[in-house]
Design an enzyme around this catalytic site. Structure first.
Site, PDB file in Angstrom:
ATOM      1  N   GLY A 127      97.488  72.840  68.278  1.00 49.92           N
ATOM      2  CA  GLY A 127      96.603  73.757  69.001  1.00 49.92           C
ATOM      3  C   GLY A 127      97.034  75.210  68.929  1.00 49.92           C
ATOM      4  O   GLY A 127      96.549  76.045  69.678  1.00 49.92           O
ATOM      5  N   HIS A 173     101.207  60.394  72.255  1.00 52.06           N
ATOM      6  CA  HIS A 173     100.861  61.765  71.869  1.00 52.06           C
ATOM      7  C   HIS A 173     101.744  62.753  72.645  1.00 52.06           C
ATOM      8  O   HIS A 173     102.107  62.495  73.787  1.00 52.06           O
ATOM      9  CB  HIS A 173      99.378  62.036  72.159  1.00 52.06           C
ATOM     10  CG  HIS A 173      98.925  63.334  71.562  1.00 52.06           C
ATOM     11  ND1 HIS A 173      99.112  64.539  72.198  1.00 52.06           N
ATOM     12  CD2 HIS A 173      98.317  63.614  70.383  1.00 52.06           C
ATOM     13  CE1 HIS A 173      98.634  65.505  71.423  1.00 52.06           C
ATOM     14  NE2 HIS A 173      98.147  64.966  70.316  1.00 52.06           N
ATOM     15  N   GLU A 205     101.097  65.352  74.175  1.00 54.67           N
ATOM     16  CA  GLU A 205     100.556  65.755  75.484  1.00 54.67           C
ATOM     17  C   GLU A 205     100.811  64.674  76.533  1.00 54.67           C
ATOM     18  O   GLU A 205     101.034  64.971  77.706  1.00 54.67           O
ATOM     19  CB  GLU A 205      99.057  66.083  75.342  1.00 54.67           C
ATOM     20  CG  GLU A 205      98.859  67.420  74.620  1.00 54.67           C
ATOM     21  CD  GLU A 205      97.647  67.490  73.716  1.00 54.67           C
ATOM     22  OE1 GLU A 205      96.697  66.714  73.912  1.00 54.67           O
ATOM     23  OE2 GLU A 205      97.654  68.341  72.796  1.00 54.67           O
ATOM     24  N   ASN A 210      91.240  63.242  66.990  1.00 53.15           N
ATOM     25  CA  ASN A 210      91.658  63.099  68.385  1.00 53.15           C
ATOM     26  C   ASN A 210      90.893  64.139  69.183  1.00 53.15           C
ATOM     27  O   ASN A 210      91.224  65.319  69.142  1.00 53.15           O
ATOM     28  CB  ASN A 210      93.171  63.314  68.504  1.00 53.15           C
ATOM     29  CG  ASN A 210      93.632  63.264  69.950  1.00 53.15           C
ATOM     30  OD1 ASN A 210      92.855  62.922  70.848  1.00 53.15           O
ATOM     31  ND2 ASN A 210      94.889  63.609  70.184  1.00 53.15           N
ATOM     32  N   GLU A 237     103.551  64.886  64.424  1.00 58.10           N
ATOM     33  CA  GLU A 237     102.893  66.091  64.937  1.00 58.10           C
ATOM     34  C   GLU A 237     103.937  67.018  65.551  1.00 58.10           C
ATOM     35  O   GLU A 237     104.358  66.818  66.698  1.00 58.10           O
ATOM     36  CB  GLU A 237     101.867  65.730  66.017  1.00 58.10           C
ATOM     37  CG  GLU A 237     100.769  64.795  65.546  1.00 58.10           C
ATOM     38  CD  GLU A 237      99.520  64.911  66.415  1.00 58.10           C
ATOM     39  OE1 GLU A 237      98.487  65.324  65.888  1.00 58.10           O
ATOM     40  OE2 GLU A 237      99.602  64.609  67.614  1.00 58.10           O
ATOM     41  N   LYS A 254      90.764  64.492  72.327  1.00 53.90           N
ATOM     42  CA  LYS A 254      91.431  64.869  73.580  1.00 53.90           C
ATOM     43  C   LYS A 254      90.404  64.834  74.723  1.00 53.90           C
ATOM     44  O   LYS A 254      89.535  63.975  74.719  1.00 53.90           O
ATOM     45  CB  LYS A 254      92.127  66.224  73.412  1.00 53.90           C
ATOM     46  CG  LYS A 254      93.033  66.232  72.163  1.00 53.90           C
ATOM     47  CD  LYS A 254      93.950  67.396  72.066  1.00 53.90           C
ATOM     48  CE  LYS A 254      94.803  67.272  70.805  1.00 53.90           C
ATOM     49  NZ  LYS A 254      95.808  68.314  70.666  1.00 53.90           N
ATOM     50  N   SER A 283      97.136  71.648  63.854  1.00 57.02           N
ATOM     51  CA  SER A 283      96.342  72.736  63.273  1.00 57.02           C
ATOM     52  C   SER A 283      95.842  72.429  61.855  1.00 57.02           C
ATOM     53  O   SER A 283      95.802  73.324  60.994  1.00 57.02           O
ATOM     54  CB  SER A 283      97.118  74.059  63.305  1.00 57.02           C
ATOM     55  OG  SER A 283      97.412  74.414  64.644  1.00 57.02           O
TER      56      SER A 283
END
Ligand code: 13P
Length: 253
Positions: free
Chosen positions: A175, A97, A99, A10, A169, A12, A215
């Site tokens: 991140g 996702h 985000e 991904n 996730e 992003k 991560s």
């Protein structure tokens, strides 16, 4: 039940079309054409066509988008439809996702509409779920994950689950450099599979691929993938470098 490993990148909001071309050349040479895993690359929308060109008809590497509209077409400025993604060469689409959920207000109901729209257009959803640290620490882990699964998968037929990948996730691991331990990820993903068994039956749950994301790095991939309910990865930061993404793939085979 053997499930084929699926490793997805991904990217992003990283990687211009030119950078995408630069990535793919060394990346595609760094592992054998046929691998024991499905490999997926999810560039930003504007880089999809360049990625499709670079991949050609690669037997192991497929293309994904990172999001899409639940609408089919029309006056929806700035949106992209499932049919457009299919036409540019996408086989998969990442949906829900964290985000998108936290920064753009996407809830399970719209994510559910997107899952239906993707399947109708022949795209395979990579459906993301995950809890925040507050939710985990507050004892809400199972409640949050089961709500996300039930909401996002409402009205989906058991047979359609063959085309859906779940990506677990944990938000606190995205991140942050703070990976879930292999035991934490395994325990949670076994729970995710038990929810799928309640919703769709044990056979379907046993065949559904569940990725871990948060991560993932070349150094932790082998230990994570050795867990029985971890069937692959959704990789953010470490997928931006062709060498480190290829190392993650090699460590997972
Ligand atoms: P990182 O690998 O950068 O933690 O990102 C994970 C992720 O959000 C993939 O979708």
């Amino acid at each position: 039940m053997s499930r084929k490993t699926i490793i997805a990148a991904n990217w992003k909001m990283n990687m211009t079309p030119s950078e995408t071309a630069v990535f793919l050349e060394p990346f595609l040479q760094s592992f054998p054409e046929a691998t024991a895993a499905d490999i997926v690359i999810a560039p930003p929308f504007v880089s999809l066509a360049k990625a499709a060109e670079g991949l050609g008809a690669h037997p192991a590497v497929a293309l994904a988008a990172q999001n899409m509209s639940h609408e089919a077409s029309g006056a929806f400025t700035g949106e992209t439809s499932a049919a457009m993604l299919g036409d540019v060469g996408c086989a998969y689409v990442i949906l829900g996702h964290s985000e998108r959920r936290s920064l753009y207000g996407e809830g399970d109901s719209v994510i559910n509409q997107k899952v239906h729209a993707a399947l109708a257009a022949g795209l395979k959803p990579i459906l993301c779920i995950g809890e925040s640290l507050e939710e985990r620490d507050g004892g809400q882990l199972e409640f949050v994950l089961s709500q996300q699964l039930e909401g996002s998968l409402a009205g989906i037929a058991a047979a359609a689950m063959a085309d859906i990948v779940i990506a677990y996730e944990p938000v606190w691991a995205i991140g942050t450099g703070r990976t879930a331990s292999p035991e934490q990820a395994q325990e949670t993903q076994a729970y995710v599979r038990s929810v799928l068994a309640n919703l769709f039956g044990g056979k379907v749950a046993g065949a559904t691929r569940i990725q871990y994301g948060g991560s993932v790095k070349p150094g932790n991939a082998a230990e994570l993938i050795s867990q029985p309910d971890i069937d692959g990865f959704l990789v953010g930061g470490a997928s931006l470098d062709p060498t480190s993404f290829a190392e993650i793939i090699r460590a997972s085979l």
